[in-house]
Write a protein that holds these residues in place. Structure first.
Motif, PDB file in Angstrom:
ATOM      1  N   THR A  59     -19.255 -19.786  20.822  1.00 29.47           N
ATOM      2  CA  THR A  59     -20.869 -19.327  21.182  1.00 29.47           C
ATOM      3  C   THR A  59     -20.763 -18.291  22.282  1.00 29.47           C
ATOM      4  OG1 THR A  59     -21.550 -20.982  22.330  1.00 29.47           O
ATOM      5  CG2 THR A  59     -21.823 -21.212  19.870  1.00 29.47           C
ATOM      6  N   THR A  60     -19.597 -18.309  22.895  1.00 30.17           N
ATOM      7  CA  THR A  60     -19.669 -17.513  24.088  1.00 30.17           C
ATOM      8  C   THR A  60     -18.655 -16.392  23.919  1.00 30.17           C
ATOM      9  OG1 THR A  60     -18.098 -18.869  25.566  1.00 30.17           O
ATOM     10  CG2 THR A  60     -20.409 -19.496  25.572  1.00 30.17           C
ATOM     11  N   SER A  61     -18.848 -15.392  25.004  1.00 30.58           N
ATOM     12  CA  SER A  61     -17.750 -14.273  24.913  1.00 30.58           C
ATOM     13  C   SER A  61     -16.362 -14.895  25.463  1.00 30.58           C
ATOM     14  CB  SER A  61     -18.287 -12.880  25.886  1.00 30.58           C
ATOM     15  OG  SER A  61     -18.496 -13.457  26.951  1.00 30.58           O
ATOM     16  N   ASP A  62     -16.498 -15.703  26.353  1.00 33.16           N
ATOM     17  CA  ASP A  62     -15.328 -16.201  27.299  1.00 33.16           C
ATOM     18  C   ASP A  62     -14.599 -17.086  26.217  1.00 33.16           C
ATOM     19  OD1 ASP A  62     -13.549 -16.921  29.463  1.00 33.16           O
ATOM     20  OD2 ASP A  62     -14.217 -18.699  29.172  1.00 33.16           O
ATOM     21  N   GLY A  63     -15.472 -17.874  25.398  1.00 36.36           N
ATOM     22  CA  GLY A  63     -14.884 -18.689  24.254  1.00 36.36           C
ATOM     23  C   GLY A  63     -13.916 -18.025  23.287  1.00 36.36           C
ATOM     24  N   LEU A  64     -14.484 -16.893  23.030  1.00 38.88           N
ATOM     25  CA  LEU A  64     -13.977 -16.259  21.829  1.00 38.88           C
ATOM     26  C   LEU A  64     -12.751 -15.385  22.329  1.00 38.88           C
ATOM     27  CD1 LEU A  64     -17.388 -14.551  20.091  1.00 38.88           C
ATOM     28  CD2 LEU A  64     -15.567 -16.225  19.244  1.00 38.88           C
ATOM     29  N   PHE A  65     -12.947 -14.811  23.543  1.00 43.78           N
ATOM     30  CA  PHE A  65     -11.702 -13.935  24.164  1.00 43.78           C
ATOM     31  C   PHE A  65     -10.503 -14.947  24.397  1.00 43.78           C
ATOM     32  CE2 PHE A  65     -14.784 -10.512  25.126  1.00 43.78           C
ATOM     33  CZ  PHE A  65     -13.834  -9.559  24.671  1.00 43.78           C
ATOM     34  N   SER A  66     -10.902 -16.326  24.989  1.00 41.00           N
ATOM     35  CA  SER A  66      -9.778 -17.029  25.055  1.00 41.00           C
ATOM     36  C   SER A  66      -9.227 -17.780  23.933  1.00 41.00           C
ATOM     37  CB  SER A  66     -10.378 -18.296  25.952  1.00 41.00           C
ATOM     38  OG  SER A  66     -11.025 -17.813  27.084  1.00 41.00           O
ATOM     39  N   ALA A  67     -10.054 -17.907  22.788  1.00 42.54           N
ATOM     40  CA  ALA A  67      -9.485 -18.062  21.360  1.00 42.54           C
ATOM     41  C   ALA A  67      -8.581 -17.354  20.988  1.00 42.54           C
ATOM     42  CB  ALA A  67     -10.566 -18.331  20.508  1.00 42.54           C
ATOM     43  N   ARG A  68      -8.615 -16.042  21.156  1.00 38.09           N
ATOM     44  CA  ARG A  68      -7.897 -14.980  20.692  1.00 38.09           C
ATOM     45  C   ARG A  68      -6.507 -14.872  21.540  1.00 38.09           C
ATOM     46  NH1 ARG A  68      -9.772  -8.896  21.303  1.00 38.09           N
ATOM     47  NH2 ARG A  68      -9.333  -9.276  23.317  1.00 38.09           N
ATOM     48  N   ASN A  69      -6.490 -15.612  22.880  1.00 36.76           N
ATOM     49  CA  ASN A  69      -5.238 -15.657  23.518  1.00 36.76           C
ATOM     50  C   ASN A  69      -4.735 -17.033  23.582  1.00 36.76           C
ATOM     51  OD1 ASN A  69      -4.989 -12.720  24.899  1.00 36.76           O
ATOM     52  ND2 ASN A  69      -7.312 -13.399  25.068  1.00 36.76           N
ATOM     53  N   PHE A  70      -5.175 -18.013  22.793  1.00 37.59           N
ATOM     54  CA  PHE A  70      -4.737 -19.367  22.653  1.00 37.59           C
ATOM     55  C   PHE A  70      -3.814 -19.370  21.426  1.00 37.59           C
ATOM     56  CE2 PHE A  70      -4.772 -23.508  21.077  1.00 37.59           C
ATOM     57  CZ  PHE A  70      -4.381 -24.543  22.205  1.00 37.59           C
ATOM     58  N   ARG A  71      -2.442 -19.571  21.737  1.00 39.96           N
ATOM     59  CA  ARG A  71      -1.517 -19.843  20.736  1.00 39.96           C
ATOM     60  C   ARG A  71      -1.573 -21.222  19.965  1.00 39.96           C
ATOM     61  NH1 ARG A  71       4.742 -17.869  21.665  1.00 39.96           N
ATOM     62  NH2 ARG A  71       5.831 -18.305  19.439  1.00 39.96           N
ATOM     63  N   ILE A  72      -1.508 -21.045  18.569  1.00 39.05           N
ATOM     64  CA  ILE A  72      -1.452 -22.335  17.765  1.00 39.05           C
ATOM     65  C   ILE A  72      -0.182 -22.606  17.658  1.00 39.05           C
ATOM     66  CG2 ILE A  72      -2.095 -23.205  15.644  1.00 39.05           C
ATOM     67  CD1 ILE A  72      -4.549 -22.945  16.962  1.00 39.05           C
ATOM     68  N   THR A  93      -3.069 -17.167  16.695  1.00 42.04           N
ATOM     69  CA  THR A  93      -3.753 -17.408  17.763  1.00 42.04           C
ATOM     70  C   THR A  93      -5.087 -18.445  17.175  1.00 42.04           C
ATOM     71  OG1 THR A  93      -5.530 -15.559  17.619  1.00 42.04           O
ATOM     72  CG2 THR A  93      -3.490 -15.440  18.969  1.00 42.04           C
ATOM     73  N   ALA A  94      -5.890 -18.970  17.962  1.00 40.40           N
ATOM     74  CA  ALA A  94      -6.958 -19.817  17.501  1.00 40.40           C
ATOM     75  C   ALA A  94      -7.818 -19.259  16.843  1.00 40.40           C
ATOM     76  CB  ALA A  94      -7.522 -20.610  18.774  1.00 40.40           C
ATOM     77  N   LEU A  95      -8.210 -17.932  17.153  1.00 38.34           N
ATOM     78  CA  LEU A  95      -8.921 -16.908  16.548  1.00 38.34           C
ATOM     79  C   LEU A  95      -8.436 -16.463  15.244  1.00 38.34           C
ATOM     80  CD1 LEU A  95     -11.766 -16.224  17.480  1.00 38.34           C
ATOM     81  CD2 LEU A  95     -10.859 -13.801  17.935  1.00 38.34           C
ATOM     82  N   ASP A  96      -6.992 -16.251  15.182  1.00 36.24           N
ATOM     83  CA  ASP A  96      -6.473 -15.966  13.714  1.00 36.24           C
ATOM     84  C   ASP A  96      -6.659 -17.301  12.892  1.00 36.24           C
ATOM     85  OD1 ASP A  96      -5.492 -13.569  14.702  1.00 36.24           O
ATOM     86  OD2 ASP A  96      -3.616 -14.431  15.376  1.00 36.24           O
TER      87      ASP A  96
END
Length: 371
Positions: free
Chosen positions: A320-333, A269-272
């Protein structure tokens, strides 16, 4: 007055320098996205948010190889003779007037009887005998029964040496690659890898390729571990190739690492990705301007296909936002993606003010000397 005018000239020089492009390690977000709203833009921009993720889930994957796998199935727990195997027969006969043996030699060895492509072997006084598809014990009984019509007292021993049709190849990525005989018809991929000493620990996210009858099937070793139903049984002639995951993504700009990164797991994911690249530079990066650049195939834009407006797509992340961080965790690279950490505008401003202060200081020193 003369001193003030000199300082004014220095200020004008500084402002002129500020209007020029300053040396930076990464672009600003607005520079990358410039022109995105133009009708002639050749790329599209999408903000990665909770509302956007369901739309993205309907888009085709890009960069991922088309991989299929075969589900597990049950087979015989014993050996099964196949074409290409070699059989050794020993025929015993105690009859004094035997057609096969003599008084000095009661046992007649028949070695290296190769099973023909049609599944038969040739046995003296019997002729061609079908053995393929039988277990060694069933084949022995069949041969002995055929001999009893000619030599009633004959007894048969049989041993099997597997040929190419009854063995599999284990190639690369393990401690002991080589050709392995099938001990039975329930021999699985994980069983073969265990026979080969296991996967080499240095491989990142090891991938399994099964080559069978000219087709290639693929999955990851971690998926086989977690889903036992996929531990498919092998057939004679199969080839198993163990190799490192070849997929990668890139990181550039004000990131912790600027490099090419292998996929350490099946889904990144993007967060990964942010963790893999060491995050963004605290002193330079804009956490609101992390961009992911991706190029889709032409097929993703075809009529009737849910996909992006343009082949070239820029996804924007706001960390910098909670929505951005949660969405990054579910966005597949996707393989081949570029993760770009843009430069913070504050950094550019600090550079200008630092340059301004340095030049003003030099101007004051020059003015003092001239006075």
């Amino acid at each position: 007055m003369k001193r003030i005018s000199r300082v004014g000239i220095v200020v004008l020089i500084c402002l002129g320098l500020a209007a020029c492009a300053l040396p930076r390690g990464a672009p600003l977000e607005r520079e990358i996205l410039q022109g995105a709203d133009d009708d002639a833009a050749d790329f599209a921009v999408y903000a990665v948010t909770r509302d956007f993720l369901p739309t993205l889930a309907e888009w085709p994957l890009t960069g991922e190889p088309h991989r299929q796998w075969i589900a597990a199935s049950a087979g015989s727990r014993g050996q099964v003779i196949a074409a290409g195997d070699a059989l050794d027969l020993t025929i015993w006969d105690s009859n004094e007037n035997s057609l096969l043996s003599t008084d000095e030699q009661r046992a007649v060895p028949l070695t290296n009887l190769r099973v023909a492509p049609n599944g038969t072997i040739f046995v003296p006084y019997v002729g061609s005998t079908q053995v393929a598809g039988m277990s060694p014990e069933v084949a022995r009984e069949s041969i002995q029964e055929a001999l009893e019509a000619i030599v009633p007292s004959a007894q048969v021993q049989l041993s099997l040496s597997e040929g190419r049709g009854n063995s599999v190849d284990l190639v690369g990525g393990v401690n002991a690659p080589g050709s392995y005989p099938l001990p039975d018809r329930s021999f699985t991929v994980l069983g073969l890898i265990a026979q080969g000493g296991g996967v080499q620990p240095a491989l990142a996210n090891p991938q399994i390729r099964l080559v069978r009858a000219g087709r290639i099937y693929a999955t990851s070793i971690n998926r086989l571990y977690s889903e036992p139903r996929l531990d498919t049984r092998l057939r004679g002639g199969d080839q198993i190739i163990v190799e490192e995951d070849r997929r990668y993504f890139l990181s550039l700009g004000a990131a912790g690492l600027q490099a090419q990164h292998r996929f350490p797991q099946d889904v990144v994911t993007a967060l990964d990705a942010m963790a893999i690249i060491g995050g963004v530079s605290a002193a330079r990066a804009d956490p609101q301007g992390v961009l992911i650049l991706r190029e889709y195939p032409v097929s993703a834009l075809q009529a009737g296909t849910r996909g992006p407006r343009q082949q070239r797509v820029v996804f924007t992340l706001d960390l910098t936002t909670s929505d951005g961080l949660f969405s990054a965790r579910n966005f597949r690279i996707a393989p081949g993606d570029l993760v770009l950490a843009t430069e913070s505008p504050v950094t550019a401003a600090q550079t200008i003010f630092g340059l301004f202060g340095s030049i003003v200081g030099l101007g004051n020193q020059a003015a003092n000397i001239s006075d």
